[in-house]
Design an enzyme around this catalytic site. Structure first.
Site, PDB file in Angstrom:
ATOM      1  N   HIS A  89       0.833  -1.194   0.000  1.00  0.00           N
ATOM      2  CA  HIS A  89       0.000   0.000   0.000  1.00  0.00           C
ATOM      3  C   HIS A  89       0.870   1.248   0.000  1.00  0.00           C
ATOM      4  O   HIS A  89       2.067   1.206   0.313  1.00  0.00           O
ATOM      5  CB  HIS A  89      -0.918   0.021   1.224  1.00  0.00           C
ATOM      6  CG  HIS A  89      -0.219   0.389   2.502  1.00  0.00           C
ATOM      7  ND1 HIS A  89      -0.076   1.685   2.929  1.00  0.00           N
ATOM      8  CD2 HIS A  89       0.398  -0.374   3.426  1.00  0.00           C
ATOM      9  CE1 HIS A  89       0.586   1.707   4.072  1.00  0.00           C
ATOM     10  NE2 HIS A  89       0.899   0.475   4.394  1.00  0.00           N
ATOM     11  N   CYS A  90       0.255   2.372  -0.352  1.00  0.00           N
ATOM     12  CA  CYS A  90       0.908   3.681  -0.272  1.00  0.00           C
ATOM     13  C   CYS A  90      -0.122   4.655   0.269  1.00  0.00           C
ATOM     14  O   CYS A  90      -0.698   4.427   1.321  1.00  0.00           O
ATOM     15  CB  CYS A  90       1.465   4.102  -1.629  1.00  0.00           C
ATOM     16  SG  CYS A  90       0.263   4.080  -2.986  1.00  0.00           S
ATOM     17  N   ARG A  91      -0.357   5.765  -0.448  1.00  0.00           N
ATOM     18  CA  ARG A  91      -1.400   6.707  -0.040  1.00  0.00           C
ATOM     19  C   ARG A  91      -2.735   6.363  -0.688  1.00  0.00           C
ATOM     20  O   ARG A  91      -3.739   6.179  -0.015  1.00  0.00           O
ATOM     21  CB  ARG A  91      -1.020   8.143  -0.422  1.00  0.00           C
ATOM     22  CG  ARG A  91       0.131   8.743   0.335  1.00  0.00           C
ATOM     23  CD  ARG A  91       0.271  10.232  -0.001  1.00  0.00           C
ATOM     24  NE  ARG A  91      -0.907  10.982   0.411  1.00  0.00           N
ATOM     25  CZ  ARG A  91      -1.697  11.678  -0.416  1.00  0.00           C
ATOM     26  NH1 ARG A  91      -1.453  11.698  -1.722  1.00  0.00           N
ATOM     27  NH2 ARG A  91      -2.737  12.340   0.053  1.00  0.00           N
TER      28      ARG A  91
END
Length: 208
Positions: free
Chosen positions: A98-100
Site C-alpha cells: 500500500h501507499c497513499r
C-alpha cells in the site's frame, strides 16, 4: 448484452477490514511503499501521520534506477529478488502492499507479482489516505511522543468496546466496565486512552 462478468475479477485488492484483521498475526507481510519520512510520520498528507502497525518500509523508488537523462527503469531482477528476500520470508507468504492512494503501490505490486513471481500479493488501494481518516484504526507515529498502547490481536475489540462504553456514559451508566476484552485498567488523560493489558507486543491506537 450477454457479456458475463467474472465474479473473481477483483481478487487482488483488499479493504481496510482485511488489513486490520492481519495486524499482530504471523504469516502476512504489509509493505508501505511511501517515502520514508511519510512512513515514520515526519511528514504527512493524511488525517494522521505515521504508518499501519507492523508495516515494513520499502519505498517504491528503491525498485528503480533513474538515469542522468531522467529515464526511469527497474533495477535488475536479481537485485530486486535479493532485496525482497530480506523482507518476505518465502515466496508463498501473504503480502499486502500500500501507499497513499494506490498509485505507488501498484508499481510494487507489479514488481512482486509479475517480475518476481510472488503468488500471494494483494493491493490495499485505498491506502493510508483511508486508513488515517478512520479514527477507529491504529496508526504508529514514530515522531510523536504521546500514544496509546493496545495489544496487536485485540485492538478492534477494544475500540468496539470503547464505542459501547461511550454510549453507556451518554446514558449516565458511568460504572460500566470493559471486561469483555480482558482489560485490567483503563485510564483517560487529556486525549489519550491507554489500556494496560500486560502483554509484550503492543501497537499504537488512536482515541475514539
Amino acid at each position: 448484452s450477454k457479456y458475463q462478468v467474472k465474479t473473481d475479477a477483483d481478487d487482488f485488492t483488499v479493504d481496510f477490514q482485511t488489513v486490520a484483521a492481519q495486524l499482530g498475526k504471523p504469516g502476512t507481510v504489509i509493505i508501505d511503499v511511501r517515502p520514508a519520512d511519510f512512513y515514520t510520520g515526519k511528514k504527512s498528507d493524511e488525517a494522521g501521520a505515521g504508518h499501519i502497525p507492523g508495516a515494513i518500509s520499502r519505498p517504491f523508488t528503491e525498485d528503480v534506477i533513474t538515469s542522468s537523462d531522467k529515464v526511469v527503469t527497474f533495477k535488475p531482477t536479481a537485485a530486486l529478488a535479493a532485496a525482497y528476500r530480506q523482507l518476505i520470508p518465502s515466496t508463498n507468504t501473504e503480502v499486502i502492499v500500500h501507499c497513499r492512494t494506490g498509485h505507488q503501490a501498484s508499481q510494487t505490486f507489479l514488481v512482486l507479482k509479475r517480475l518476481l513471481g510472488y503468488p500471494n500479493v494483494r493491493w490495499y488501494d485505498a491506502g493510508c489516505t483511508e486508513w488515517a481518516a478512520r479514527s477507529e484504526l491504529p496508526i504508529v507515529d514514530e515522531a510523536q511522543d504521546v500514544f496509546c498502547m493496545l495489544p496487536a490481536d485485540s485492538f478492534i475489540d477494544v475500540l468496539q468496546e470503547r464505542r459501547r462504553l461511550a454510549a453507556d456514559q451518554a446514558l449516565g451508566l458511568h460504572d460500566q466496565r470493559v471486561e469483555a476484552v480482558g482489560l485490567d485498567h483503563i485510564e483517560e488523560r487529556d486525549d489519550v486512552f491507554r489500556a494496560d493489558v500486560g502483554v509484550e507486543e503492543d501497537v499504537v491506537a488512536p482515541v475514539l
